[in-house]
Design an enzyme around this catalytic site. Structure first.
Site, PDB file in Angstrom:
ATOM      1  CG  HIS A  71      -1.930  -1.042   1.429  1.00  0.00           C
ATOM      2  ND1 HIS A  71      -1.970  -1.870   2.376  1.00  0.00           N
ATOM      3  CD2 HIS A  71      -2.827  -1.380   0.085  1.00  0.00           C
ATOM      4  CE1 HIS A  71      -3.011  -2.601   2.053  1.00  0.00           C
ATOM      5  NE2 HIS A  71      -3.696  -2.282   1.060  1.00  0.00           N
ATOM      6  CE  LYS A  83     -11.570  -6.844   1.138  1.00  0.00           C
ATOM      7  NZ  LYS A  83     -10.548  -5.929   0.765  1.00  0.00           N
ATOM      8  NE  ARG A 137      -2.735  -7.348  -5.153  1.00  0.00           N
ATOM      9  CZ  ARG A 137      -3.514  -7.771  -4.289  1.00  0.00           C
ATOM     10  NH1 ARG A 137      -3.132  -7.948  -2.858  1.00  0.00           N
ATOM     11  NH2 ARG A 137      -4.806  -7.901  -4.209  1.00  0.00           N
ATOM     12  CB  SER A 163      -4.836  -6.463   3.811  1.00  0.00           C
ATOM     13  OG  SER A 163      -4.057  -5.058   3.571  1.00  0.00           O
TER      14      SER A 163
END
Length: 164
Positions: A21, A45, A93, A131
């Site tokens: 991040h 989440k 990514r 994460s």
């Protein structure tokens, strides 16, 4: 004639904030005149840290950078419009990230045609980092201190570590 200043918004849950991040934040600072980092809650989440804790962690890590860290409720694109921000900064990514981000960008374009999504690739050291994976490792008793700011590593040990 000078061009208008470009501000970008980098939104995410940042639960927890990783060096990946922070890599994207540094890239955003280099690319845009100003950067707003928005910490969002996500009903889908299970956060390890509250929005307020995540904001504090990010503020500590970006101290000295031209970055504003704020909390975010609601749609990212609506927040951007309210703030007069025309660019959404997104990290991609993998192909899986792109498959997730592309329809979101197209939907955001329908909601606000004046807000553009810009995709930035991470440093290859962080291309696999997430994460969610970090939280799984810490919850299982492992540690990945080389992928996190020191303060975040320590907070994760306290929150999710074997003695938590």
């Amino acid at each position: 004639m000078s061009s208008p200043r470009k501000c970008a918004l980098y939104a995410g849950t940042f639960d927890p904030v990783t060096l990946g991040h922070l890599d994207l934040i540094h890239r955003g600072v280099d690319l845009f005149d100003s950067l707003v980092v928005a910490v969002a809650g996500n009903r889908n989440k299970q956060p390890a840290f509250s929005v307020e804790e995540r904001i504090a962690m990010l503020q500590a890590e970006v101290k000295g950078l031209p970055v504003e860290v704020v909390g975010l409720q609601g749609l990212v694109v609506e927040f951007a419009q309210q703030q007069g921000i025309q660019v959404l900064l997104r990290g991609v990514r993998t192909v899986t990230d792109f498959e997730y981000e592309y329809p979101m960008a197209m939907t955001n374009r329908q909601l606000a045609c004046n807000v553009e999504s810009v995709f930035v690739m991470p440093n290859e050291r962080f291309a696999y980092l997430s994460s969610s994976l970090i939280k799984e490792v810490y919850a299982a008793g492992g540690e990945l201190p080389k992928l996190l700011p020191q303060a975040v590593h320590e907070a994760l040990l306290q929150r999710l570590g074997p003695n938590a």
